[in-house]
Write a protein that holds these residues in place. Structure first.
Motif, mmCIF file in Angstrom:
data_model
loop_
_atom_site.group_PDB
_atom_site.id
_atom_site.type_symbol
_atom_site.label_atom_id
_atom_site.label_comp_id
_atom_site.label_asym_id
_atom_site.label_seq_id
_atom_site.Cartn_x
_atom_site.Cartn_y
_atom_site.Cartn_z
ATOM 1 N N UNK A 129 0.834 -1.204 0.000
ATOM 2 C CA UNK A 129 0.000 0.000 0.000
ATOM 3 C C UNK A 129 0.869 1.255 0.000
ATOM 4 N N UNK A 130 1.966 1.210 0.763
ATOM 5 C CA UNK A 130 2.859 2.361 0.814
ATOM 6 C C UNK A 130 3.473 2.679 -0.529
ATOM 7 N N UNK A 131 3.921 1.650 -1.230
ATOM 8 C CA UNK A 131 4.510 1.855 -2.558
ATOM 9 C C UNK A 131 3.465 2.374 -3.536
ATOM 10 N N UNK A 132 2.248 1.868 -3.409
ATOM 11 C CA UNK A 132 1.170 2.337 -4.283
ATOM 12 C C UNK A 132 0.874 3.814 -4.022
ATOM 13 N N UNK A 133 0.910 4.212 -2.736
ATOM 14 C CA UNK A 133 0.664 5.612 -2.384
ATOM 15 C C UNK A 133 1.707 6.515 -3.030
ATOM 16 N N UNK A 134 2.974 6.114 -2.987
ATOM 17 C CA UNK A 134 4.032 6.918 -3.622
ATOM 18 C C UNK A 134 3.795 7.028 -5.125
ATOM 19 N N UNK A 135 3.308 5.958 -5.738
ATOM 20 C CA UNK A 135 3.014 5.993 -7.167
ATOM 21 C C UNK A 135 1.840 6.912 -7.473
ATOM 22 N N UNK A 136 0.895 6.984 -6.548
ATOM 23 C CA UNK A 136 -0.290 7.805 -6.765
ATOM 24 C C UNK A 136 0.008 9.297 -6.691
ATOM 25 N N UNK A 137 0.902 9.693 -5.788
ATOM 26 C CA UNK A 137 1.067 11.132 -5.536
ATOM 27 C C UNK A 137 1.966 11.824 -6.556
ATOM 28 N N UNK A 138 2.907 11.081 -7.153
ATOM 29 C CA UNK A 138 3.767 11.709 -8.162
ATOM 30 C C UNK A 138 3.895 10.818 -9.391
ATOM 31 N N UNK A 139 4.092 11.457 -10.521
ATOM 32 C CA UNK A 139 4.369 10.756 -11.769
ATOM 33 C C UNK A 139 5.650 11.344 -12.339
ATOM 34 N N UNK A 140 6.750 10.657 -12.078
ATOM 35 C CA UNK A 140 8.077 11.113 -12.515
ATOM 36 C C UNK A 140 8.345 12.560 -12.113
ATOM 37 N N UNK A 141 8.097 12.850 -10.838
ATOM 38 C CA UNK A 141 8.402 14.166 -10.299
ATOM 39 C C UNK A 141 7.271 15.164 -10.343
ATOM 40 N N UNK A 142 6.234 14.880 -11.096
ATOM 41 C CA UNK A 142 5.085 15.780 -11.193
ATOM 42 C C UNK A 142 4.055 15.383 -10.142
ATOM 43 N N UNK A 143 3.642 16.338 -9.322
ATOM 44 C CA UNK A 143 2.656 16.053 -8.280
ATOM 45 C C UNK A 143 1.295 15.795 -8.926
ATOM 46 N N UNK A 144 0.719 14.639 -8.616
ATOM 47 C CA UNK A 144 -0.564 14.252 -9.198
ATOM 48 C C UNK A 144 -1.714 14.362 -8.192
ATOM 49 N N UNK A 145 -1.415 14.152 -6.918
ATOM 50 C CA UNK A 145 -2.468 14.176 -5.905
ATOM 51 C C UNK A 145 -1.869 14.547 -4.556
ATOM 52 N N UNK A 146 -2.606 15.322 -3.764
ATOM 53 C CA UNK A 146 -2.141 15.704 -2.427
ATOM 54 C C UNK A 146 -3.161 15.385 -1.341
ATOM 55 N N UNK A 147 -4.423 15.137 -1.715
ATOM 56 C CA UNK A 147 -5.479 14.934 -0.723
ATOM 57 C C UNK A 147 -5.521 13.494 -0.244
ATOM 58 N N UNK A 148 -5.463 13.337 1.083
ATOM 59 C CA UNK A 148 -5.438 12.002 1.674
ATOM 60 C C UNK A 148 -6.673 11.181 1.304
ATOM 61 N N UNK A 149 -7.849 11.818 1.278
ATOM 62 C CA UNK A 149 -9.081 11.082 0.992
ATOM 63 C C UNK A 149 -9.030 10.438 -0.393
ATOM 64 N N UNK A 150 -8.546 11.190 -1.373
ATOM 65 C CA UNK A 150 -8.480 10.658 -2.734
ATOM 66 C C UNK A 150 -7.411 9.577 -2.860
ATOM 67 N N UNK A 151 -6.270 9.788 -2.199
ATOM 68 C CA UNK A 151 -5.203 8.779 -2.238
ATOM 69 C C UNK A 151 -5.692 7.488 -1.594
ATOM 70 N N UNK A 152 -6.310 7.603 -0.413
ATOM 71 C CA UNK A 152 -6.781 6.426 0.310
ATOM 72 C C UNK A 152 -7.892 5.718 -0.459
ATOM 73 N N UNK A 153 -8.746 6.495 -1.139
ATOM 74 C CA UNK A 153 -9.823 5.889 -1.931
ATOM 75 C C UNK A 153 -9.250 5.031 -3.048
ATOM 76 N N UNK A 154 -8.167 5.507 -3.667
ATOM 77 C CA UNK A 154 -7.512 4.736 -4.729
ATOM 78 C C UNK A 154 -6.907 3.454 -4.177
ATOM 79 N N UNK A 155 -6.282 3.554 -3.011
ATOM 80 C CA UNK A 155 -5.694 2.363 -2.376
ATOM 81 C C UNK A 155 -6.787 1.354 -2.059
ATOM 82 N N UNK A 156 -7.893 1.846 -1.499
ATOM 83 C CA UNK A 156 -9.006 0.968 -1.149
ATOM 84 C C UNK A 156 -9.596 0.315 -2.391
#
Length: 210
Positions: free
Chosen positions: A146-173
């Motif tokens: 889950x941790x590795x997936x979270x890192x993949x969700x928030x950035x894409x090769x250095x570009x910030x894609x997501x910062x909100x915990x609710x959206x990140x956690x929803x993707x993990x779930x």
């Protein structure tokens, strides 16, 4: 003199990356309090220009921890440090430190929000047992996928894609539920195939006896 030249060279490379509009986040790091990596993600430009191999990356990670105050059991607020001309925003709890390394010209507020989002999402992923103790190294390791997936969700090769915990956690779930559904379907198909094979075998045995 060599040290000064290295610093100037690094600063020049960082500025060139920023000027090209190619640099936002150089690295997102989840480290323990001794500087050992638990989960890390470097941008391709950072790997090419700044830390081209694992040895240099790990030396940078150790240097970060050596410059930061030791984390306490209480969850800290996001703080900032400048290490080798690189802005490092970090949040810590127990024996875990979550860091984001960026060029000094980057928007610190956005990077801060990203660090908070990563920390909260990782805490949420381990919520069944983290409530009494806070995020720990062991909990990160127990929930490493889950941790590795979270890192993949928030950035894409250095570009910030997501910062909100609710959206990140929803993707993990969502990923967890998809994997659980796929596993259940695979198990169901296996059971059907096994049952069919048993029936065919039984039929052939009865047929041969007849």
């Amino acid at each position: 003199l060599k040290g000064v030249l290295r610093v100037l060279s690094r600063a020049g490379r960082l500025q060139a990356m920023v000027d090209q509009g190619l640099c936002q986040i150089l690295a997102v790091l989840v480290l323990d309090s001794d500087g050992n990596r638990l989960a890390v993600k470097y941008s391709s430009l950072a790997r090419k220009e700044l830390w081209p191999n694992v040895k240099k990356q790990m030396a940078f990670e150790k240097r970060i921890i050596s410059k930061l105050p030791k984390p306490s059991a209480a969850r800290s607020e996001v703080d900032v440090a400048v290490i080798d001309d690189i802005t490092v925003l970090y949040q810590a709890s127990n024996d875990v430190v979550i860091c984001a390394a960026a060029a000094s010209s980057e928007n610190e507020l956005v990077v801060l929000q990203m660090v908070e989002g990563i920390f909260a999402a990782m805490s949420s992923a381990a919520q069944s047992s983290f409530l009494s103790t806070g995020l720990t190294k062991q909990l990160v390791l127990d929930n490493l996928s889950e941790g590795l997936f979270i890192l993949d969700e928030v950035t894409d090769d250095g570009i910030i894609m997501e910062t909100e915990e609710e959206k990140i956690s929803a993707r993990v779930k969502m990923i967890d539920e998809t994997e659980a559904t796929n596993a259940a379907q695979a198990e169901q198909m296996f059971q059907k195939a096994t049952q069919s094979a048993k029936q065919k075998l039984l039929g052939s045995l009865i047929g041969s006896r007849g």
